[in-house]
Design a protein around this motif. Structure first.
Motif, PDB file in Angstrom:
ATOM      1  N   THR A  77      56.131 -28.394   2.877  1.00  3.38           N
ATOM      2  CA  THR A  77      56.950 -27.870   1.786  1.00  3.38           C
ATOM      3  C   THR A  77      56.157 -26.917   0.905  1.00  3.38           C
ATOM      4  OG1 THR A  77      58.234 -29.921   1.786  1.00  3.38           O
ATOM      5  CG2 THR A  77      58.382 -28.528  -0.177  1.00  3.38           C
ATOM      6  N   SER A  86      54.625 -33.684   5.553  1.00  3.29           N
ATOM      7  CA  SER A  86      55.889 -33.127   5.086  1.00  3.29           C
ATOM      8  C   SER A  86      55.717 -32.420   3.745  1.00  3.29           C
ATOM      9  CB  SER A  86      56.938 -34.243   4.980  1.00  3.29           C
ATOM     10  OG  SER A  86      58.154 -33.739   4.484  1.00  3.29           O
ATOM     11  N   ARG A  87      54.980 -33.061   2.832  1.00  6.58           N
ATOM     12  CA  ARG A  87      54.739 -32.440   1.531  1.00  6.58           C
ATOM     13  C   ARG A  87      53.934 -31.158   1.680  1.00  6.58           C
ATOM     14  NH1 ARG A  87      52.365 -36.779  -2.496  1.00  6.58           N
ATOM     15  NH2 ARG A  87      52.444 -34.930  -3.829  1.00  6.58           N
TER      16      ARG A  87
END
Length: 282
Positions: free
Chosen positions: A153, A149-150
């Motif tokens: 992003t 997820s990071r």
């Protein structure tokens, strides 16, 4: 329980020996005064108090060592233990433990009356190890999802920065096609936009510096690219100024003005020569 029962038996024998020693050493007369009886009882109280206190302390310390071993094993296998102190004073459970001890002592055919509905820990065998490994795998998968997820992003941020760069390049190309009266506007606006972009990329780079080394490298490359773009735009603007000046010199208006200035200079020189002829000599 056998160990505790053995220790308890030894302490009871010690207490019994205290009374027996008192009988043999002090109770040799037929009559005693109140003071003598008080002295005997006080001495017996001190001895029994010492023995009972020693046994209680030893029992508590023994339980602590036993729990320490269990906690060490649980910590090794990443187990989470839960205890209920109130259950230690549950009379019903204590009576069941007493009946269980009696059953063990008498070696009868009675089954223990302990509550079998209580949840028990799984044995630390192959099944327990597999369960712990599965839990560790789940934890690593969750951590992997968080990292993905990071990363997503950061990729979105990098894509946004590249899109912004493409927009700036397109805007620069459009402005290069229309360099006439917008020279000053191009210089101020484009330089300001590029400087803001460089500042934004630098700020983003500082924020994500501690997150990922790879992200740091990517942002450094973007920053360097933006700086190169800034230098390139400055060079292009400088060249555009020279080109505009050159084009202006080649225009008809510039040539006409230059011819007019040349004629005026010639006329001024001719007038000066005429004036010089009419000036009196010294």
């Amino acid at each position: 329980m056998r160990f505790a029962r053995s220790k308890r038996g030894l302490r009871l024998k010690t207490v019994d020996s205290c009374f027996q020693d008192l009988k043999e050493s002090r109770l040799v007369e037929e009559t005693f005064t109140i003071d003598e009886v008080s002295e005997v009882l006080n001495g017996l109280q001190a001895v029994v108090h010492s023995e009972v206190e020693s046994e209680l302390i030893n029992t508590a310390y023994t339980n602590v060592l036993l729990l320490r071993q269990l906690f060490a094993q649980a910590e090794k296998w990443y187990l989470k233990l839960q205890t209920d102190i109130s259950e230690l004073e549950n009379r019903e459970l204590l009576e069941q433990v007493a009946e269980f001890e009696k059953a063990e002592i008498t070696s009868s055919n009675k089954k223990p009356i302990l509550d079998i509905t209580k949840p028990k820990l799984a044995p630390l065998n192959e099944g327990g190890t597999a369960e712990l490994l599965n839990k560790e795998i789940l934890r690593l998968q969750e951590e992997n999802e968080k990292l993905k997820s990071r990363l997503k992003t950061i990729e979105i941020q990098a894509t946004s920065a590249l899109d912004e760069k493409s927009k700036l390049e397109k805007a620069l190309q459009d402005l290069q096609l229309d360099q006439g009266n917008q020279k000053d506007f191009i210089k101020a606006q484009d330089l300001s936009n590029l400087e803001n972009t460089v500042a934004a990329l630098k700020s983003e780079f500082q924020k994500t510096l501690n997150d990922k080394t790879e992200n740091q490298k990517s942002l450094e490359e973007n920053l360097a690219t933006a700086k190169h773009d800034l230098l390139r735009v400055q060079e292009q603007l400088h060249m555009a100024e020279k080109e505009l000046e050159k084009k202006f010199q080649q225009t008809a208006a510039y040539r006409n003005m230059k011819e007019i200035l040349t004629k005026k200079n010639d006329q001024i020189k001719d007038l000066r020569k005429r004036l010089a002829q009419y000036e009196p000599e010294d």
